[in-house]
Scaffold this motif. Structure first.
Motif, short mmCIF file in Angstrom:
data_model
loop_
_atom_site.label_atom_id
_atom_site.label_comp_id
_atom_site.label_asym_id
_atom_site.label_seq_id
_atom_site.Cartn_x
_atom_site.Cartn_y
_atom_site.Cartn_z
N LYS A 44 0.84 -1.20 0.00
CA LYS A 44 0.00 0.00 0.00
C LYS A 44 0.88 1.25 0.00
O LYS A 44 0.54 2.25 -0.65
CB LYS A 44 -0.91 -0.02 1.22
N TRP A 62 -6.90 8.60 1.53
CA TRP A 62 -8.01 7.65 1.46
C TRP A 62 -7.48 6.22 1.32
O TRP A 62 -7.93 5.32 2.03
CB TRP A 62 -8.94 7.99 0.29
N ARG A 65 -6.19 4.93 4.56
CA ARG A 65 -7.24 4.55 5.51
C ARG A 65 -7.98 3.27 5.10
O ARG A 65 -8.35 2.47 5.94
CB ARG A 65 -8.28 5.66 5.64
N GLU A 66 -8.21 3.09 3.81
CA GLU A 66 -9.15 2.07 3.35
C GLU A 66 -8.54 0.74 2.91
O GLU A 66 -9.20 -0.29 2.99
CB GLU A 66 -10.00 2.62 2.18
N LEU A 67 -7.32 0.75 2.44
CA LEU A 67 -6.74 -0.49 1.90
C LEU A 67 -5.85 -1.19 2.92
O LEU A 67 -5.23 -0.54 3.77
CB LEU A 67 -5.95 -0.20 0.62
N ASN A 76 -8.57 -5.73 -6.56
CA ASN A 76 -8.67 -4.27 -6.58
C ASN A 76 -8.33 -3.68 -7.95
O ASN A 76 -7.96 -2.50 -8.04
CB ASN A 76 -7.75 -3.68 -5.51
#
Length: 100
Positions: A44, A62, A65-67, A76
């Motif tokens: 990431k 983002w 936070r999300e992955l 993905n």
């Protein structure tokens, strides 16, 4: 009455239930094989660095936070394309070596 304009419908038999089940099983096997072949994980942090280098700090935040730490490129794929991230340009991560 022939020629009254009513179409004649022929009954066409489709595949049997067994044949349909076999096709579904084949589809599942092909999908599982594609998953094994195309599954690659990337860090990431590499995605975040790429986005930040483009000045896309909100998107980078983002993603952070999300992955998960290791991003599955197959699962993905759409997101990575939306972010204009090319997984082939990133360093792949061996998942087995990261899980121990």
């Amino acid at each position: 009455m022939r020629g009254c304009g009513v179409p004649v419908v022929a009954r066409v038999s489709g595949p049997s239930i067994g044949h349909t089940a076999a096709l579904l099983g084949l589809h599942a096997t092909i999908h599982a094989t594609k998953m094994r072949i195309h599954t690659m994980h990337i860090e990431k942090t590499e995605i975040i660095a790429t986005l930040r280098s483009r000045g896309l700090h909100a998107r980078a935040d983002w993603v952070d936070r999300e992955l998960p730490r290791l991003v599955d490129t197959y699962k993905n794929d759409s997101l990575l394309r939306t972010l204009d991230i090319d997984p082939a340009a990133m360093s792949p991560v061996e998942v087995a070596s990261q899980q121990g």
